[in-house]
Design a protein around this motif. Structure first.
Motif, PDB file in Angstrom:
ATOM      1  N   ASN A  76       0.828  -1.206   0.000  1.00  0.00           N
ATOM      2  CA  ASN A  76       0.000   0.000   0.000  1.00  0.00           C
ATOM      3  C   ASN A  76       0.866   1.262   0.000  1.00  0.00           C
ATOM      4  N   THR A  77       1.942   1.229   0.761  1.00  0.00           N
ATOM      5  CA  THR A  77       2.872   2.365   0.782  1.00  0.00           C
ATOM      6  C   THR A  77       3.549   2.541  -0.570  1.00  0.00           C
ATOM      7  N   ALA A  78       3.928   1.439  -1.196  1.00  0.00           N
ATOM      8  CA  ALA A  78       4.636   1.504  -2.474  1.00  0.00           C
ATOM      9  C   ALA A  78       3.775   2.093  -3.576  1.00  0.00           C
ATOM     10  N   THR A  79       2.482   1.846  -3.534  1.00  0.00           N
ATOM     11  CA  THR A  79       1.611   2.339  -4.598  1.00  0.00           C
ATOM     12  C   THR A  79       1.008   3.705  -4.304  1.00  0.00           C
ATOM     13  N   SER A  80       0.863   4.050  -3.023  1.00  0.00           N
ATOM     14  CA  SER A  80       0.187   5.308  -2.679  1.00  0.00           C
ATOM     15  C   SER A  80       1.138   6.421  -2.273  1.00  0.00           C
ATOM     16  N   THR A  81       2.262   6.086  -1.641  1.00  0.00           N
ATOM     17  CA  THR A  81       3.166   7.092  -1.089  1.00  0.00           C
ATOM     18  C   THR A  81       4.487   7.190  -1.840  1.00  0.00           C
ATOM     19  N   VAL A  82       5.030   6.046  -2.261  1.00  0.00           N
ATOM     20  CA  VAL A  82       6.332   6.039  -2.927  1.00  0.00           C
ATOM     21  C   VAL A  82       6.363   6.880  -4.202  1.00  0.00           C
ATOM     22  N   PRO A  83       5.274   6.955  -5.007  1.00  0.00           N
ATOM     23  CA  PRO A  83       5.328   7.855  -6.168  1.00  0.00           C
ATOM     24  C   PRO A  83       5.695   9.291  -5.805  1.00  0.00           C
ATOM     25  N   PHE A  84       5.210   9.781  -4.667  1.00  0.00           N
ATOM     26  CA  PHE A  84       5.556  11.126  -4.217  1.00  0.00           C
ATOM     27  C   PHE A  84       6.998  11.175  -3.710  1.00  0.00           C
ATOM     28  N   LEU A  85       7.445  10.086  -3.103  1.00  0.00           N
ATOM     29  CA  LEU A  85       8.839   9.995  -2.675  1.00  0.00           C
ATOM     30  C   LEU A  85       9.773  10.091  -3.873  1.00  0.00           C
ATOM     31  N   ILE A  86       9.478   9.326  -4.926  1.00  0.00           N
ATOM     32  CA  ILE A  86      10.311   9.329  -6.128  1.00  0.00           C
ATOM     33  C   ILE A  86      10.297  10.703  -6.781  1.00  0.00           C
ATOM     34  N   ALA A  87       9.115  11.300  -6.871  1.00  0.00           N
ATOM     35  CA  ALA A  87       9.008  12.609  -7.517  1.00  0.00           C
ATOM     36  C   ALA A  87       9.785  13.663  -6.746  1.00  0.00           C
ATOM     37  N   SER A  88       9.722  13.625  -5.414  1.00  0.00           N
ATOM     38  CA  SER A  88      10.453  14.587  -4.598  1.00  0.00           C
ATOM     39  C   SER A  88      11.957  14.407  -4.748  1.00  0.00           C
ATOM     40  N   CYS A  89      12.412  13.163  -4.717  1.00  0.00           N
ATOM     41  CA  CYS A  89      13.837  12.875  -4.891  1.00  0.00           C
ATOM     42  C   CYS A  89      14.308  13.303  -6.275  1.00  0.00           C
ATOM     43  N   HIS A  90      13.524  12.982  -7.299  1.00  0.00           N
ATOM     44  CA  HIS A  90      13.866  13.328  -8.683  1.00  0.00           C
ATOM     45  C   HIS A  90      13.915  14.843  -8.867  1.00  0.00           C
ATOM     46  N   LEU A  91      13.007  15.541  -8.221  1.00  0.00           N
ATOM     47  CA  LEU A  91      12.942  16.997  -8.340  1.00  0.00           C
ATOM     48  C   LEU A  91      14.230  17.652  -7.854  1.00  0.00           C
ATOM     49  N   PHE A  92      14.667  17.285  -6.651  1.00  0.00           N
ATOM     50  CA  PHE A  92      15.857  17.920  -6.087  1.00  0.00           C
ATOM     51  C   PHE A  92      17.148  17.379  -6.695  1.00  0.00           C
ATOM     52  N   ARG A  93      17.158  16.115  -7.092  1.00  0.00           N
ATOM     53  CA  ARG A  93      18.388  15.547  -7.641  1.00  0.00           C
ATOM     54  C   ARG A  93      18.700  16.107  -9.023  1.00  0.00           C
ATOM     55  N   THR A  94      17.663  16.362  -9.831  1.00  0.00           N
ATOM     56  CA  THR A  94      17.889  16.788 -11.215  1.00  0.00           C
ATOM     57  C   THR A  94      17.810  18.297 -11.402  1.00  0.00           C
ATOM     58  N   ARG A  95      17.091  19.000 -10.544  1.00  0.00           N
ATOM     59  CA  ARG A  95      16.866  20.427 -10.760  1.00  0.00           C
ATOM     60  C   ARG A  95      17.513  21.332  -9.723  1.00  0.00           C
TER      61      ARG A  95
END
Length: 280
Positions: A47-66
């Motif tokens: 449940n965490t992987a499908t509901s919360t992890v997408p926001f985790l990935i997006a947040s990490c991707h945002l700061f790592r790339t931009r």
């Protein structure tokens, strides 16, 4: 980042385990306590992987790339990294955090997530001085929204993803660490509730780690790569079009969804328990 000594408050939460135990939803008539716990913890992780992890990935991707800051800039600034230009990245992060708040249906889960998120920002701003200015800026933004009593920002996933992105950690490692800490805290809660012993808890954590790695590499990262490819295609638009659209978009999190409704029900039921050892 995943040290159990980090004072983020994770050990104050059982993540629905206490409610499941008191409501007799852990089936021990056919299975052992360890097997029943493994099944429940795995449901929470899915449940965490499908509901919360997408926001985790997006947040990490945002700061790592931009978030662009070279090591030379960090050295010349006396352990202080420059803030993102015009706070555009922080604004995108706040958007992600508000989206996560909107999709979190349980008030208990939301309270637990924001408590751990604020504790995480406070701890990591001290542990990593070279990213401290940005982390403190996120914390100030969170407190500013908190004081209005209208929003509830600074969730665990978006805060953890932001710190990982600032440290240059890739999305796969970030996912693995976040799911590991979720499983570790639940196993620790089971040990403190005297459902299993510490040695059995160690074996259970070991088994869950293998399953988490498989989940991350075969499911989550494949979904992320498809979304990242979609985002790369959008990057071909001109800077003028970006400004017309209100700036660069964050990674799409539209695929976030719930797969275990019972977990959400248990989270809401926690405040109705007669006696409680944990906050959630």
């Amino acid at each position: 980042l995943i040290d159990s000594c980090v004072p983020s408050g994770g050990f104050a939460h059982s993540n629905t385990l206490e409610a499941a135990h008191q409501l007799h939803l852990l089936d021990t008539s056919k299975f052992s306590w360890a097997d029943s716990l493994y099944s429940h913890i795995w449901d929470v992780l899915l449940n965490t992987a499908t509901s919360t992890v997408p926001f985790l990935i997006a947040s990490c991707h945002l700061f790592r790339t931009r978030y662009h800051s070279s090591s030379n800039n960090l050295a010349e600034s006396s352990n202080e990294s420059p803030l993102p230009k015009d706070n555009a990245i922080i604004e995108q992060w706040v958007l992600l955090d508000n989206l996560l708040r909107s999709t979190t249906t349980s008030h208990v889960a939301s309270r637990s997530s924001t408590t751990q998120g604020s504790g995480m920002l406070r701890a990591f701003s001290i542990a990593f001085p070279h990213i401290s200015p940005v982390v403190k800026a996120l914390k100030r933004t969170t407190l500013k929204v908190h004081s209005s009593l209208a929003d509830c920002t600074g969730h665990n996933a978006t805060c953890f993803g932001a710190v990982c992105g600032l440290l240059g950690i890739d999305e796969e490692t970030c996912c693995s660490m976040f799911l590991y800490t979720t499983a570790r805290d639940m196993v620790n809660a089971a040990v403190r509730m005297n459902l299993i012993g510490p040695l059995e808890g160690g074996r259970l954590t070991h088994d869950l780690c293998f399953a988490v790695e498989k989940l991350v590499t075969e499911e989550l990262l494949n979904r992320f790569e498809r979304e990242e490819t979609k985002e790369s295609n959008c990057d071909s638009e001109t800077e003028e079009n970006r400004k017309d659209n209100g700036g660069p978009e964050v990674l799409d999190v539209a695929f976030a969804h719930q797969v275990c409704p019972l977990i959400e029900i248990l989270a809401n039921a926690h405040d109705r328990l007669y006696t409680r050892l944990f906050n959630s």
